[in-house]
Design an enzyme around this catalytic site. Structure first.
Site, PDB file in Angstrom:
ATOM      1  CG  ASP A   1      -1.796   1.274   1.331  1.00 39.01           C
ATOM      2  OD1 ASP A   1      -2.701   1.420   0.559  1.00 39.01           O
ATOM      3  OD2 ASP A   1      -1.619   1.974   2.174  1.00 39.01           O
TER       4      ASP A   1
ATOM      5  CD  GLU B   1      -2.346   2.461  -3.128  1.00 38.53           C
ATOM      6  OE1 GLU B   1      -3.521   3.051  -3.540  1.00 38.53           O
ATOM      7  OE2 GLU B   1      -1.919   2.177  -2.240  1.00 38.53           O
TER       8      GLU B   1
END
EC number: 2.4.1.18
Length: 736
Positions: free
Chosen positions: A414, A467
């Protein structure tokens, strides 16, 4: 012998008040002037007897030490050699016997200590945390925690009345690790660490940074969990995983937030358990043809509204849905069904909750002391200090832990962009440049490279996915070439551009044609995943269906055409739950998806389309074999802005049949439309998003067409077809 001769009065008082930093030098059995002396601290006892562990016979009674309530001591009569003993406590009419934690030697060995001190312990979780073991012939739990600046660390729980004076840990001075073997403590015991800072300040009770279990939120304690009990049966899957997760294989990911996927209305709307997901979720994803399930973070997190993206228990699956072995059942169920399991992982920041890592030992241990480096303004969280080897060791070991202990198949990392740049979401003067005066976070870059090298080097066939929303080069390039070493990168640019295009009324789309074609300028610069993730259906953005223009029929048709465009576009696929049946409402993490919508034809048709898109994707090698290579793609006509039509060819490896993909993003059907094809022969219509079974107007091409020797779009032959309104059509060469 007097009390003063049995124990130093100052030491006795320090033990009784919990202010002694080295209890092993005082408590337990010691040789003193040719005598054996036994000392203990048991404030709950009125009397303490010393027993011979082998015979169970009474050796002597320990005397309470004056001025130090709870401290007992005695000289062992007629014995000169150490022996195994037990302590028998009495209070009122109750009597109990237990082993003395201060009678045991250390559990951590010299190699552990060396690696911990160096910050290179590749299996950190085997040294730190709470481990159920048999030590020196006695069953119990070994606790170990890194707190180098603490004056004193104690393990507390129900087993000692949460009294930090009773189980003060042994400090390993070279490493800053504190450890203690507590006999009689086993699986399921709740605990925390009580820490005195270097100045003697009592800190909030801390959960174990390497704890393997946790209480169900809102409770925040760690729970002892024995990781060694599960017998894995997924060897066959692990053996073939390397072949299934390559860049030339079909990868279609169903992203799931477990708490809101499906609930049980008959039981006050509770979420499902890991074991229920193992049957219901796995069967559902398998039926729809996905190759992988991706879970939003499941590392224990205190605040449900963070969706798991503010974790505290990095080494434990959240207890919201069951215990660690229950999560393992879910992993095995995925593998039994031929599904890979990806877990979102958050090494970029952590919450400031008092029981977590923040100021863990009274200092900025895991985070930076300077808020310009250690505070994240976007999420009101703290940033890991990637320049500290013990911290990067902790994070890299955590990544390896999930692959090794839970057999997951991938980590989706993330917020990588926030890690790469020191000025991310910061104004001028609010960030600290790197040693070269630049904005790149060199320590975070090195950490990500080392993490990828570690997990790819030690776990066969796994994948990592970044990401990352910027143009940082080489995210999915090998570290040997200067890249970050990820297997894949989310294509955030594709997602943002195409969703903006789809939100336009079809009459205006011709002015935004490049938003759909621009991604092909960089589509092969990384190994991309095309994401339609949870971030696209929250914070007022509405649902995917709600972002489509037009009347009810057109909105569904637009979304069907868009999914067809996505599945035909180079790159692996990711779809957030609810998107597969066109959830109408914006995603709400506190309630179930609207499964009742499947009772209506348009939503059932959308689900059927996603199932068939996955089926086509997996059966047509041209749609995946060269996903990450430019030779796998050729525009037929990418410039027809006036009619908002796109057409292109996908190529697989040599011998694979090419696939023609055409998308029409206007509500106007085009009959007699001639499109060039690179190979003569019969082109079978494999999928048409306008089919009636999906809710479309059923305009198509009667199963396929044969190419004519008529030049078009730079090709020597072409096919004449009907292009349905607001639709994507796939043709595959079936006969030459």
């Amino acid at each position: 012998m007097s009390d003063a001769a049995l124990i130093d009065p100052d030491a006795a008082r320090a033990i009784a008040t919990g202010d002694h930093g080295d209890p092993f030098s005082v408590l337990g059995m010691h040789e003193d002037g040719g005598n054996l002396v036994v000392r203990c601290f048991h404030p709950e006892a009125e009397a303490v007897d010393l027993l011979d562990a082998e015979t169970g016979s009474l050796v002597t009674a320990l005397k309470p030490v004056e001025g130090a309530p709870g401290v007992f001591a005695a000289t062992v009569p007629e014995r000169r050699k150490r022996f195994d003993y037990r302590l028998r406590m009495t209070r009122g009419g109750e009597t109990w016997t237990q082993a003395d934690p201060y009678a045991f030697g250390p559990c951590l060995g010299e190699i552990d200590e060396y690696l911990l001190g160096e910050g290179t312990h590749g299996r950190l979780w085997e040294a730190l945390g709470a481990h159920v073991i048999t030590h020196e012939g006695v069953k119990g739990t070994h606790f170990a925690v890194w707190a180098p600046n603490a004056r004193r660390v104690s393990v507390v729980g129900d087993f000692n009345g949460w009294d930090g004076r009773r189980h003060v840990m042994r400090r390993r001075s070279a490493t800053g690790v504190h450890e203690l073997f507590v006999p009689g403590v086993g699986d399921g015991v709740v605990y925390k660490y009580e820490i005195l800072g270097s100045g003697g300040q009592l800190l909030p009770l801390k959960a174990d940074p390497v704890g393997f279990g946790s209480e169900k939120p809102p409770q925040t304690a760690s729970v002892v969990r024995d990781l060694g009990r599960h017998e894995w049966t997924d060897g066959e899957w692990i053996g073939k995983r390397s072949d299934l997760q390559r860049i030339d294989r079909p990868i279609s990911i169903y992203e799931v937030h477990l708490e809101s996927w499906r609930r049980v209305p008959e039981e006050d709307g509770r979420p499902l358990t890991y074991r229920e997901f193992a049957t219901q979720l796995v069967a559902y994803a398998t039926d729809l043809g996905f190759t992988h399930i991706e879970l939003t973070p499941i590392s224990e997190y205190p605040f449900g509204g963070s969706w798991g993206y503010q974790p505290v228990g990095m080494f434990t699956p959240t207890s919201r849905f069951g215990q660690p072995d229950d999560f393992r059942v879910l992993v095995e169920a995925c593998h039994d069904a031929g599904l890979g399991l990806i877990v979102d992982w958050v090494p970029g920041h952590f919450p400031s909750d008092a029981h977590g890592l923040a100021q863990f030992d009274g200092t900025a241990l895991y985070e930076h002391a300077d808020p310009k480096e250690g505070y994240h303004p976007d999420w009101n969280t703290l940033v890991y200090n990637y320049g500290r080897t013990e911290v990067t060791n902790y994070l890299i070991a955590n990544a390896k832990f999930w692959f090794e202990e839970y057999h997951i198949d991938g980590l989706r990392v993330d917020a990588v962009a926030s890690m790469l740049y020191r000025d991310y979401s910061r104004k001028e003067g609010e960030w600290v440049p790197n040693v070269h005066g630049g904005r790149e976070n060199l320590e975070a870059i090195a950490f990500l490279q080392h993490m990828n090298e570690a997990v790819y080097g030690e776990s066969a066939g796994i994948m990592t996915i970044a990401e990352e929303s910027t143009a940082y080069p080489g995210v999915s390039a090998p570290t040997s070439n200067g890249g970050l070493g990820f297997g894949f990168k989310w294509n955030m640019g594709w997602m943002n551009d195409t969703l903006r295009y789809m939100a336009e009324d079809p009459v205006y789309r011709k002015y935004h044609h490049d938003k759909m074609s621009f991604s092909l300028h960089y589509a092969f610069s990384e190994n991309f995943v095309l994401p339609l993730s949870h971030d696209e259906v929250v914070h007022g953005k509405g649902s995917l269906l709600g972002r489509m223009p037009g009347d009810e029929w057109q909105r569904f048709a637009n979304l069907r055409a868009y999914y067809g465009f996505m599945w035909g576009h180079p790159g692996k696929k990711l779809l957030f739950m609810g998107g597969e049946f066109a959830q109408r409402a914006e995603w709400n993490h506190e309630q179930s998806l609207d499964w009742h919508l499947l009772e209506t034809p348009p939503h059932a048709g959308m689900q059927a389309l996603v199932r068939d898109l996955n089926g086509l994707y997996r059966s047509a090698p041209a749609l995946y074999e060269r996903d990450c290579k430019a030779e796998g793609f050729r525009w037929i006509d990418g410039g027809n802005a006036e009619e908002s039509i796109f057409s292109w060819i996908r190529y697989g490896a040599e011998g694979s049949a090419p696939v023609l993909v055409m998308s029409n993003f206007t509500p106007v059907a085009r009959s007699g439309y001639r499109v060039g094809v690179p190979v003569p022969g019969h082109w079978a219509e494999r999928l048409n998003t306008d089919s009636a079974i999906y809710g479309g107007s059923n305009q198509g091409n009667a199963g396929g067409v044969k190419a004519d020797a008529v030049a078009a779009h730079g090709c020597e032959q072409s096919i004449e077809i009907t292009v349905p309104p607001l639709a994507t059509v796939f043709f595959e060469l079936s006969e030459v």
